[in-house]
Design a protein around this motif. Structure first.
Motif, PDB file in Angstrom:
ATOM      1  N   ALA A  22       0.835  -1.313   0.073  1.00  0.00           N
ATOM      2  CA  ALA A  22      -0.062  -0.232  -0.120  1.00  0.00           C
ATOM      3  C   ALA A  22       0.919   1.311  -0.156  1.00  0.00           C
ATOM      4  O   ALA A  22       0.605   2.370  -0.626  1.00  0.00           O
ATOM      5  N   LYS A  23       2.007   1.109   0.796  1.00  0.00           N
ATOM      6  CA  LYS A  23       2.932   2.397   0.870  1.00  0.00           C
ATOM      7  C   LYS A  23       3.392   2.745  -0.371  1.00  0.00           C
ATOM      8  O   LYS A  23       3.670   3.713  -0.922  1.00  0.00           O
ATOM      9  N   ALA A  24       3.803   1.456  -1.275  1.00  0.00           N
ATOM     10  CA  ALA A  24       4.286   1.774  -2.854  1.00  0.00           C
ATOM     11  C   ALA A  24       3.445   2.538  -3.674  1.00  0.00           C
ATOM     12  O   ALA A  24       3.878   3.394  -4.244  1.00  0.00           O
ATOM     13  N   ILE A  25       1.980   1.966  -3.421  1.00  0.00           N
ATOM     14  CA  ILE A  25       1.017   3.002  -4.213  1.00  0.00           C
ATOM     15  C   ILE A  25       0.767   4.344  -3.814  1.00  0.00           C
ATOM     16  O   ILE A  25       0.755   5.356  -4.463  1.00  0.00           O
ATOM     17  N   ASP A  26       1.047   4.320  -2.399  1.00  0.00           N
ATOM     18  CA  ASP A  26       0.947   5.965  -1.968  1.00  0.00           C
ATOM     19  C   ASP A  26       2.092   6.802  -2.558  1.00  0.00           C
ATOM     20  O   ASP A  26       1.902   7.920  -2.873  1.00  0.00           O
ATOM     21  N   VAL A  27       3.247   6.234  -2.403  1.00  0.00           N
ATOM     22  CA  VAL A  27       4.547   6.771  -3.069  1.00  0.00           C
ATOM     23  C   VAL A  27       4.334   7.464  -4.332  1.00  0.00           C
ATOM     24  O   VAL A  27       4.509   8.418  -4.806  1.00  0.00           O
ATOM     25  N   LEU A  28       3.686   6.393  -5.163  1.00  0.00           N
ATOM     26  CA  LEU A  28       3.388   6.869  -6.698  1.00  0.00           C
ATOM     27  C   LEU A  28       2.401   7.721  -6.807  1.00  0.00           C
ATOM     28  O   LEU A  28       2.870   8.838  -7.536  1.00  0.00           O
ATOM     29  N   VAL A  29       1.551   8.039  -6.135  1.00  0.00           N
ATOM     30  CA  VAL A  29       0.349   9.121  -6.385  1.00  0.00           C
ATOM     31  C   VAL A  29       0.977  10.378  -5.466  1.00  0.00           C
ATOM     32  O   VAL A  29       0.825  11.433  -6.174  1.00  0.00           O
ATOM     33  N   GLU A  30       1.790  10.126  -4.552  1.00  0.00           N
ATOM     34  CA  GLU A  30       2.254  11.409  -3.844  1.00  0.00           C
ATOM     35  C   GLU A  30       3.272  12.157  -4.572  1.00  0.00           C
ATOM     36  O   GLU A  30       3.310  13.328  -4.675  1.00  0.00           O
ATOM     37  N   GLU A  31       4.182  11.351  -5.247  1.00  0.00           N
ATOM     38  CA  GLU A  31       5.223  11.953  -5.904  1.00  0.00           C
ATOM     39  C   GLU A  31       4.630  12.571  -7.315  1.00  0.00           C
ATOM     40  O   GLU A  31       5.242  13.771  -7.485  1.00  0.00           O
ATOM     41  N   ILE A  32       3.981  12.016  -7.802  1.00  0.00           N
ATOM     42  CA  ILE A  32       3.204  12.751  -9.121  1.00  0.00           C
ATOM     43  C   ILE A  32       2.464  14.093  -8.681  1.00  0.00           C
ATOM     44  O   ILE A  32       2.645  14.991  -9.398  1.00  0.00           O
ATOM     45  N   ALA A  33       1.903  13.763  -7.607  1.00  0.00           N
ATOM     46  CA  ALA A  33       1.121  15.171  -7.172  1.00  0.00           C
ATOM     47  C   ALA A  33       2.090  16.112  -6.609  1.00  0.00           C
ATOM     48  O   ALA A  33       1.777  17.473  -6.917  1.00  0.00           O
ATOM     49  N   ASP A  34       3.131  15.920  -5.998  1.00  0.00           N
ATOM     50  CA  ASP A  34       4.356  16.650  -5.557  1.00  0.00           C
ATOM     51  C   ASP A  34       4.850  17.345  -6.815  1.00  0.00           C
ATOM     52  O   ASP A  34       5.174  18.735  -6.799  1.00  0.00           O
ATOM     53  N   ARG A  35       5.149  16.832  -7.880  1.00  0.00           N
ATOM     54  CA  ARG A  35       5.755  17.208  -8.940  1.00  0.00           C
ATOM     55  C   ARG A  35       4.730  18.120 -10.176  1.00  0.00           C
ATOM     56  O   ARG A  35       5.127  18.988 -10.820  1.00  0.00           O
ATOM     57  N   THR A  36       3.515  17.847  -9.979  1.00  0.00           N
ATOM     58  CA  THR A  36       2.656  18.464 -11.127  1.00  0.00           C
ATOM     59  C   THR A  36       1.502  18.941 -10.427  1.00  0.00           C
ATOM     60  O   THR A  36       0.662  19.697 -11.191  1.00  0.00           O
ATOM     61  N   GLY A  37       1.301  18.623  -9.466  1.00  0.00           N
ATOM     62  CA  GLY A  37      -0.127  19.305  -8.651  1.00  0.00           C
ATOM     63  C   GLY A  37      -1.068  18.562  -8.924  1.00  0.00           C
ATOM     64  O   GLY A  37      -2.376  18.821  -8.713  1.00  0.00           O
ATOM     65  N   VAL A  38      -1.007  17.338  -9.770  1.00  0.00           N
ATOM     66  CA  VAL A  38      -2.273  16.611 -10.219  1.00  0.00           C
ATOM     67  C   VAL A  38      -2.297  15.437  -9.082  1.00  0.00           C
ATOM     68  O   VAL A  38      -1.397  14.621  -8.895  1.00  0.00           O
ATOM     69  N   VAL A  39      -3.527  15.436  -8.592  1.00  0.00           N
ATOM     70  CA  VAL A  39      -3.868  14.163  -7.470  1.00  0.00           C
ATOM     71  C   VAL A  39      -4.346  13.142  -8.248  1.00  0.00           C
ATOM     72  O   VAL A  39      -5.589  13.342  -8.540  1.00  0.00           O
ATOM     73  N   LEU A  40      -4.021  11.880  -8.747  1.00  0.00           N
ATOM     74  CA  LEU A  40      -4.633  11.053  -9.450  1.00  0.00           C
ATOM     75  C   LEU A  40      -5.658  10.015  -8.564  1.00  0.00           C
ATOM     76  O   LEU A  40      -5.641   9.985  -7.367  1.00  0.00           O
ATOM     77  N   GLU A  41      -6.804   9.978  -9.327  1.00  0.00           N
ATOM     78  CA  GLU A  41      -7.912   9.182  -8.782  1.00  0.00           C
ATOM     79  C   GLU A  41      -7.622   7.841  -8.284  1.00  0.00           C
ATOM     80  O   GLU A  41      -7.028   7.207  -9.165  1.00  0.00           O
ATOM     81  N   ARG A  42      -7.656   7.366  -7.167  1.00  0.00           N
ATOM     82  CA  ARG A  42      -7.697   5.913  -6.917  1.00  0.00           C
ATOM     83  C   ARG A  42      -8.657   4.921  -6.861  1.00  0.00           C
ATOM     84  O   ARG A  42      -9.724   5.652  -6.391  1.00  0.00           O
ATOM     85  N   THR A  43      -8.678   3.912  -7.289  1.00  0.00           N
ATOM     86  CA  THR A  43      -9.780   2.952  -7.204  1.00  0.00           C
ATOM     87  C   THR A  43      -9.442   1.488  -7.088  1.00  0.00           C
ATOM     88  O   THR A  43      -8.363   1.150  -7.206  1.00  0.00           O
ATOM     89  N   GLN A  44     -10.129   0.775  -6.318  1.00  0.00           N
ATOM     90  CA  GLN A  44     -10.003  -0.474  -6.135  1.00  0.00           C
ATOM     91  C   GLN A  44     -10.998  -1.517  -6.871  1.00  0.00           C
ATOM     92  O   GLN A  44     -11.040  -2.724  -6.694  1.00  0.00           O
TER      93      GLN A  44
END
Length: 802
Positions: A22-44
């Motif tokens: 779960a942490k790995a997926i958090d990292v992916l979303v957080e790093e994209i948001a940090d660099r672009t301002g885009v917060v990707l939607e997450r779904t299961q």
């Protein structure tokens, strides 16, 4: 498939994923948001939607997503996944929304796959794009991949960090494949606290271990034996209580690394007895953890110590997890691997942080850099680090590298990438490093700029015309940089190096010319009078301070040093930035260190001025000016200079032996310059030709060769040998000097620590019968380093006198 715009993408992962996955997926979303301002939607929940999708998880967890359509290319690659490995695969097109699959063999594989995707994405404000298709299945070459992060005042930055900064750095290392972080206990050979520390050391140790564990990485502890007497029951009880407190508080410990020395002073037999006791205590709290030992030994009798160590290892104790190869291990790694039982892996503990007087010094480093940048400066060495890694990689299971802070940041990421795949070109690593951490649009420029900084250190600085070009490139990036890039400490520290190198080159040219002018003034002493000549020479030498050059370069270095301290706690001075010492990264304190022989010349001028007779003063001036003159038909060599070192037999050579265990090298005796003025005066001053010298380890000889000699001329040899700095262990050394294969010129040269020894010997004519001569200096006993600075081959009489 063309590029994919992930700006509006979904991130699809399995339900009920937890822990490091779960942490790995958090990292992916957080790093994209940090660099672009885009917060990707997450779904299961899988549902076909007309937007790009990032599918992320382990093969096992992704199977829990109901209805997920697995492309054949993805399912076909699952069998190829290996531990910690991952698959990156793009799919879509022809009306099907594009997708990228990150499929990890395990939770770590998901993290490393996410890290690789982040390294390949192209960034912009409000945009996130993948340039082309991906079909990668990869797993790490080495099972151990990591770095030591210390929290103590000795570090050049990390003692100023918060727990959040450590967490960020651990994450960044993981994005490049690190699976291990080594931390330090509160009590080492350093002060327990310092002026910049924000958290009590034990609390920080626990907080860092919790961060490591949250990413699913391994926590190692470098734990030296600091007790005075491990036969004393009181000492034993205190040492065990300290360790038990740490073992109980840390969430998960993979291994303890106990150095044999540096610090520590136990003999192998009691070391193994004591360590077995610690191992039993460790297993009470961390049943799978084991202890690794290193045969690091700083004493001169390392061979006897090693034999005792081997005897203990040959008993094959179950508590021993492996052996560590690092600084002060005097056995080459291939030999160590042959000697250690196969059941024990070897881990490398490589010094990637220091420039000289270290395990892997910069090859043939110019003395101007050694005098200013010193032992622990910002030191990107990507090409050298790749070579050092690869030439010894087959003999170990990986590396947790030694570091003292942030100065070796580039080296850390290069080393991690090589541990993942030794075939990776360093420029690829640098592009990904620059794109992820500095600026994506300028990643190529930064990557080439880092390579250029390494080339700044190649060959004599005086003729390295690339130094100015390197600064021009970095200045252009500086002028064009957006705010985020300008504020990046990784950009700032390397920009500072570009300015610093050019300032040093400018000063070298200027101060060299001042020395020539001062010598010319002294040469005029018979005309102007000795006292006037001495005054004139002193005035000229002082112009380096009264009329300095390159002021704008220095001012920019000072500004960047302050910015780096505010930004990341980088301690580049002792007074303003609270560095432990100049040798611990505070190279800005040496930015104006003299680059000519002003120290020696000033001492000579003082001694000459004390003479009462004009004739004596003139004679002393002539002697000083001709100190190195070997006379007609003679030879003089400073073995620490580029020219003089060419006369030294190269031994195994840097390419095969980057640790210089069987290869002479140029080294620097900076301790000579820190002698008291009174002691320097006793020695007649300290010329730079003593500071830079040739050094050899252990039984490696220093062989000086001559050819085209006149067999009819009698010669004598004069040599200056430099003692080691005084330390906690005895560092006197004894050496022999032979000519040819069999002529012993001096069999007992005593080289006292902290001093300088001069010897003169006649050379037997038989040693020069064919016009060739080899002079061999060899350590016979005592401390394990031999330093030869200057050698004269002096004709006793010329041919006309025979």
């Amino acid at each position: 498939m063309k590029g994919i715009d992930f700006t509006g993408a979904l991130v699809l992962s399995a339900p009920e994923v937890c822990g490091p996955e779960a942490k790995a997926i958090d990292v992916l979303v957080e790093e994209i948001a940090d660099r672009t301002g885009v917060v990707l939607e997450r779904t299961q929940v899988y549902a076909r939607r007309p937007v790009p999708v990032i599918v992320a998880g382990t093969a096992e967890s992704l199977r829990r997503i109901s209805g997920l359509e697995w492309p054949e290319a993805v399912t076909g690659g699952l069998a190829e996944l290996k531990p910690e490995g991952y698959m990156l695969r793009t799919e879509g097109g022809d009306g099907v929304p594009p997708a990228v699959w990150i499929v990890g063999a395990d939770a770590r594989g998901v993290l490393y796959g996410a890290g690789k995707l982040l390294r390949l994405l192209r960034w912009g404000a409000g945009s996130c794009r993948l340039e082309g298709p991906l079909h990668t299945i990869t797993a790490p070459y080495s099972p151990i991949r990591g770095h030591q992060l210390g929290y103590r005042p000795k570090n050049n930055a990390l003692d100023a960090w918060s727990p959040e900064q450590f967490d960020r750095y651990i994450r960044e290392l993981a994005l490049f494949g690190a699976n291990s972080i080594e931390i330090l206990p509160p009590r080492t050979d350093d002060h327990p606290t310092g002026p910049l520390m924000k958290v009590e050391p034990l609390e920080m140790m626990v907080r860092i271990a919790e961060s490591i564990d949250s990413y699913g990485l391994d926590t190692w502890i470098w734990y030296p034996n600091m007790g005075d007497d491990y036969d004393d029951p009181v000492t034993i009880a205190a040492e065990l209580a300290e360790r038990e407190d740490i073992f109980r508080k840390l969430p998960r410990i993979r291994a303890l690394f106990v150095p044999g020395s540096d610090p520590g002073k136990m003999e192998p037999d009691p070391l193994f007895v004591w360590t077995e006791r610690v191992a039993r205590l460790l297993r009470q709290y961390h049943p799978e953890a084991k202890i690794w030992l290193s045969p690091q030994i700083m004493r001169h009798d390392s061979a006897a110590w090693m034999e005792a160590f081997y005897r203990q290892v040959d008993r094959e104790p179950d508590w021993l997890g492996g052996i560590v190869f690092g600084p002060h291990v005097d056995v080459p790694l291939p030999e160590l691997r042959r000697r250690i039982p196969a059941r024990y892996p070897i881990r490398r503990y490589e010094d990637i942080t220091h420039n000289y007087h270290c395990q892997y010094p910069v090859a043939d480093w110019d003395m101007a850099y050694a005098l200013t940048l010193g032992r622990e400066s910002c030191n990107p060495r990507p090409a050298a680090q790749k070579h050092i890694h690869n030439v010894l990689a087959p003999y170990a299971d990986g590396t947790i590298a030694y570091s003292e802070g942030i100065n070796d940041d580039v080296n850390k990421f290069v080393w991690s990438d090589q541990e993942w795949d030794p075939a990776t070109p360093v420029v690829q690593t640098l592009r990904e490093y620059a794109g992820l951490f500095i600026d994506d649009e300028r990643a190529e420029a930064v990557a080439q700029g880092l390579l250029a900084l390494e080339r700044n250190w190649e060959g004599p600085l005086a003729v390295n015309d690339g130094v100015e070009v390197t600064l021009q490139q970095w200045k252009r990036m500086e002028a064009d940089a957006p705010p985020r890039m300008r504020d990046s400490y990784r950009f700032q520290m390397h920009l500072l190096r570009a300015y610093f190198d050019t300032y040093t080159k400018r000063r070298l040219a200027y101060e060299t010319e001042l020395e020539y002018k001062a010598r010319e003034a002294l040469q005029m002493a018979p005309v102007s009078g000795s006292l006037a000549a001495l005054e004139r020479a002193g005035h000229i030498l002082g112009q380096a301070r009264t009329e300095p050059v390159g002021a704008p370069y220095k001012e920019r270095c000072e500004q960047l040093a302050d910015e780096l301290f505010a930004n990341i706690g980088y301690q580049l001075t002792v007074t303003r930035h609270f560095a432990r010492s100049q040798g611990r990264g505070a190279f800005m304190d040496a930015i104006d260190a003299p680059l000519n022989d002003i120290r020696w010349l000033r001492t000579q001028c003082e001694l000459i001025g004390e003479a009462e007779d004009e004739g004596e003063r003139l004679a002393l001036i002539e002697g000083a000016l001709n100190r190195t003159d070997p006379g007609p038909g003679g030879f003089y060599d400073n073995l620490g200079s580029c020219r003089g070192f060419r006369r030294v037999d190269p031994g195994a050579g840097w390419q095969a032996d980057p640790g210089y265990l069987a290869t002479p090298r140029i080294a620097y005796a900076m301790h000579l310059l820190s002698m008291s003025p009174e002691r320097q005066k006793e020695l007649g001053g300290i010329p730079l030709s003593w500071v830079a010298h040739t050094n050899a380890m252990l039984d490696t000889p220093i062989v000086v060769r001559y050819d085209s000699l006149d067999p009819q001329t009698k010669y004598k040899v004069k040599a200056v040998l430099v003692g080691e700095t005084s330390g906690r262990t005895p560092r006197d050394c004894w050496a022999s000097l032979t000519a040819g294969d069999s002529f012993v010129l001096d069999e007992e040269v005593h080289i006292a620590a902290g001093g300088v020894t001069t010897r003169e010997c006649a050379v037997p004519p038989e040693a020069v019968q064919d016009g060739r001569l080899s002079l061999t200096f060899r350590r016979t006993r005592g401390f394990k380093r031999l330093n030869v600075a200057e050698v004269w081959l002096l004709p006793e009489r010329n041919r006309s006198e025979i």
